[in-house]
Design an enzyme around this catalytic site. Structure first.
Site, PDB file in Angstrom:
ATOM      1  N   ASP A  94     -30.536  14.126  41.941  1.00  0.00           N
ATOM      2  CA  ASP A  94     -29.544  13.812  40.928  1.00  0.00           C
ATOM      3  C   ASP A  94     -28.991  12.400  41.106  1.00  0.00           C
ATOM      4  OD1 ASP A  94     -29.734  16.198  39.650  1.00  0.00           O
ATOM      5  OD2 ASP A  94     -27.930  17.099  40.523  1.00  0.00           O
ATOM      6  N   LYS A 151     -28.434  13.911  35.957  1.00  0.00           N
ATOM      7  CA  LYS A 151     -27.648  13.922  34.728  1.00  0.00           C
ATOM      8  C   LYS A 151     -26.254  13.423  35.071  1.00  0.00           C
ATOM      9  CE  LYS A 151     -28.767  18.248  34.266  1.00  0.00           C
ATOM     10  NZ  LYS A 151     -29.975  18.281  35.111  1.00  0.00           N
ATOM     11  N   MET A 208     -15.682  17.558  36.684  1.00  0.00           N
ATOM     12  CA  MET A 208     -16.108  16.784  35.508  1.00  0.00           C
ATOM     13  C   MET A 208     -15.021  16.770  34.433  1.00  0.00           C
ATOM     14  SD  MET A 208     -19.969  18.375  35.405  1.00  0.00           S
ATOM     15  CE  MET A 208     -19.316  20.049  35.594  1.00  0.00           C
TER      16      MET A 208
END
Length: 492
Positions: free
Chosen positions: A266, A288, A403
């Site tokens: 990642d 991502k 997030m």
């Protein structure tokens, strides 16, 4: 498959080296040594241990007590009762000297260089073409540690730690590997079968004692592996890379990285974590990141399946813990549908690292009766619609939003609207456990403004609840509206 092209420069397989570590065979080679000091005696003993033919140029009366004792018990030490001279370098493999002055050191250095012989003047790095490291000896397993002369004490401390990790029996296992290596490699073709055998060998070396039947059992294993007609299939391991600090990796995670053929990592996986991977492993960025172009999950699944079916050992390396907001469930389902073995290696999730860095307990019995991890980012890039805000509005519930940087204003307004007090403690951490880590502590009513000032270009964690009331940064940066710490140096 354009989405699978690297989105940043692939980390170097090897970071910059101050010196190239080279293990030099000296069996039966002529080595010249000028001087009879204590330091010279240690170098002579080291060279003798390597099987070198050591020629010492020094007046016998100038030999130190240690050196004289070494000469008395080693008949293969050649003592030349005279000072060194330019003629001593003929047919020499290496040249060493212990010189009192820089003038003498420069003369020896220049003479050796002129004769084309690699040279080392003890304790004078400016007159050294090579250096000696601090050694852990389990020969044929030899570990050498160098700090490029900057901190010998540090090298010695590292050596002591490694000494405790490597069992003395490793010496015998290394010798056994030399004995059976040719037979193993002759019977087992390069690839999964050969590597499987040697990986099992290594596991035994660290967990078993050698006995008279060990070699026979290993040879039987070779025959078993060689007799298999079908090639070993590949497998996928989902590995948690933790929040960024490589020291927070589990031992099992390191072993998986060391065994990988391919690593799909990642965007948030740190370079220092990747540095621990097997050098030969192919590394592919498939990460991502919110607000940035990224690989499709379907493409990542297809790539894992294709590589595993080709017999590769695939590591899917995910930031934090793969089982927490890592979409691991989708990947496991895709792999199991193709009958591909999959293993999970958990990692330290960011919320745990956050609590550790802030010095707070997420479930302190005086402040919190439960803890919840909530995503602040749905597939549509906004807050999920099914969050139970009424339940989360209780300050005695510790909530950590992952997030949540871009949705911080919505988190604040939703919690206030469902009755959470505006004074509820809040902590924000950016790039937790990394060198650019920042933190902010304040109250719920200040959350949106704090995020706006801090920015959302790096990974953001938002902790809310009474448990964060004891957290406070060291440096003020946002005045009376809250406080923000400057980048924090990691412990250790």
């Amino acid at each position: 498959m354009d989405a699978l092209k690297p989105q940043r420069n692939e980390p170097a397989r090897m970071e910059r080296l101050a010196k190239l570590p080279v293990f030099w065979g000296l069996e039966g080679k002529r080595v010249v040594l000028a001087g009879g000091s204590e330091g010279a005696a240690w170098k002579a003993e080291l060279l003798l241990a390597c099987g070198a033919e050591v020629h010492v140029y020094c007046s016998k009366g100038d030999l130190s007590e240690t050196f004289a004792a070494l000469v008395a018990r080693n008949s293969c030490l050649n003592i030349h009762d005279q000072p060194w001279h330019p003629g001593i370098f003929e047919n020499a493999e290496l040249a060493l000297a212990d010189c009192e002055t820089d003038v003498e050191a420069e003369a020896f250095y220049s003479a050796a260089r002129g004769a084309g012989v690699p040279v080392n003047v003890i304790d004078k790095p400016e007159f050294c073409q090579f250096q000696f490291g601090s050694i852990v000896n389990r020969s044929p397993v030899v570990v050498s540690i160098s700090t490029d002369g900057a901190a010998p004490i540090l090298a010695q401390a590292i050596r002591r730690r490694i000494e405790t990790l490597l069992p003395l029996s490793l010496k015998d296992w290394g010798a056994l590997a030399q004995t059976i290596r040719e037979r193993a490699n002759r019977r087992l073709a390069p690839g999964p079968a050969r590597r499987s055998f040697w990986e099992k060998f290594v596991d035994r070396a660290f967990t078993e004692r050698l006995d008279e039947d060990t070699e026979e059992r290993l040879l039987a294993d070779i025959a078993t592996q060689a007799g298999r007609r079908e090639p070993a299939g590949g497998r996928v391991t989902l590995v948690g890379a933790g929040p960024g600090d490589a020291e927070l990796l589990t031992l099992k995670a390191v072993r998986a990285l060391q065994a990988a053929d391919v690593i799909l990592f990642d965007d948030l996986v740190s370079a220092e974590v990747l540095e621990l991977a097997r050098r030969e492993a192919k590394r592919m960025l498939v990460g991502k990141r919110g607000g940035r172009e990224s690989c499709k999950q379907e493409d990542i699944n297809d790539m894992m399946i294709r590589l595993a079916k080709a017999g590769k050992r695939v590591v899917r390396l995910k930031s934090g813990d793969p089982m927490i907001f890592g979409r691991a469930g989708e990947e496991i389902a895709a792999l199991e549908a193709e009958n591909i073995p999959v293993e999970i290696v958990p990692g330290i999730t960011a919320a745990s690292a956050m609590a550790s860095r802030l010095g707070v307990s997420l479930t302190h019995r005086d402040h919190a009766q439960s803890v919840r991890f909530v995503t602040g980012h749905s597939r549509q890039g906004k807050l999920p619609e099914n969050i139970d805000w009424k339940s989360l509005s209780n300050p005695s519930i510790t909530t950590v939003f992952y997030m949540g940087g871009r949705t911080a204003a919505g988190i604040q307004s939703s919690l206030l609207a469902h009755g959470m007090p505006a004074s509820t403690p809040v902590a924000i951490m950016i790039s937790v456990s990394r060198l650019n880590e920042r933190r902010w502590c304040g109250s719920l009513e200040q959350l949106a403004a704090a995020i706006e000032r801090l920015g959302v270009n790096e990974p953001v964690l938002i902790g809310i609840g009474d448990a964060f009331g004891v957290a406070s940064p060291a440096v003020s940066g946002l005045g009376t509206e809250g406080s923000v710490a400057a980048p924090v140096q990691r412990a250790g």
